[in-house]
Design a protein around this motif. Structure first.
Motif, short mmCIF file in Angstrom:
data_model
loop_
_atom_site.label_atom_id
_atom_site.label_comp_id
_atom_site.label_asym_id
_atom_site.label_seq_id
_atom_site.Cartn_x
_atom_site.Cartn_y
_atom_site.Cartn_z
N ASP A 101 0.85 -1.19 0.00
CA ASP A 101 0.00 0.00 0.00
C ASP A 101 0.88 1.24 0.00
N THR A 102 0.26 2.39 0.06
CA THR A 102 1.03 3.64 0.01
C THR A 102 1.13 4.33 1.36
N THR A 115 0.95 3.90 -9.66
CA THR A 115 -0.08 2.86 -9.60
C THR A 115 -0.27 2.24 -10.98
#
Length: 174
Positions: A101-102, A115
């Protein structure tokens, strides 16, 4: 004397064949047509320029070093925005690691997120082979699959190298 040269040549050829087999060089890529179900996040750096420039190779080594030291957790990966096999002198790529995830990891200086969107039709090639031989097998598999299925590639590729020599390429299909 000629006999010993011949025997030596055979031993060297056998050695190269054994190493190539060990690396997965005789395996073929398994390719399927899929639609990505969720986004894939990459942490890395963008590069645009000549393939043989001094700036391109170090990006891969830096990503690998960040992975090995634990600064970033994930698989080594790249997004190519043009065909890497057909790029004779210039390339546009985002080089780094696939991350979960970020939000869970701090990015090193100079690193950004990109992405690979969900909902894209892709030719998904997989192979269990070393990163030294996998790209050629994956890209040739994708191109052969696209030609056989009469698909047009958009020349956007996600290349990923996971644990246990698992490698894959997701090639966006128009």
């Amino acid at each position: 004397m000629t006999r010993w040269i011949f025997i030596g040549s055979l031993l060297i050829a056998f050695g190269f064949a054994a190493v190539y087999t060990y690396l997965g060089g005789f395996r073929t890529a398994d390719v399927t047509l899929e639609t990505t179900t969720q986004p894939i996040f990459l942490a890395g750096r963008y590069f645009a320029g000549r393939v043989n420039s001094d700036g391109f190779g170090p990006l891969f080594r830096q990503a690998q070093q960040l992975q090995q030291t634990g600064q970033l957790r994930g698989d080594l990966a790249n997004i190519y925005y043009n065909d890497p096999a057909g790029a004779e002198d210039s390339i546009r790529a985002f080089v780094g690691l696939v991350v979960a995830d970020t939000t869970s990891q701090l990015l090193p200086t100079g690193y950004r997120y990109r992405t690979f969107s969900s909902g894209q039709r892709v030719a998904h090639a997989r192979i269990q082979a070393s990163y030294m031989v996998a790209p050629d097998k994956l890209y040739s598999g994708v191109k052969a699959f696209a030609e056989k299925q009469k698909l047009t590639l958009a020349h956007v590729y996600l290349e990923r190298f996971g644990a246990a020599d698992r490698a894959e390429v997701l090639a966006v299909v128009k």
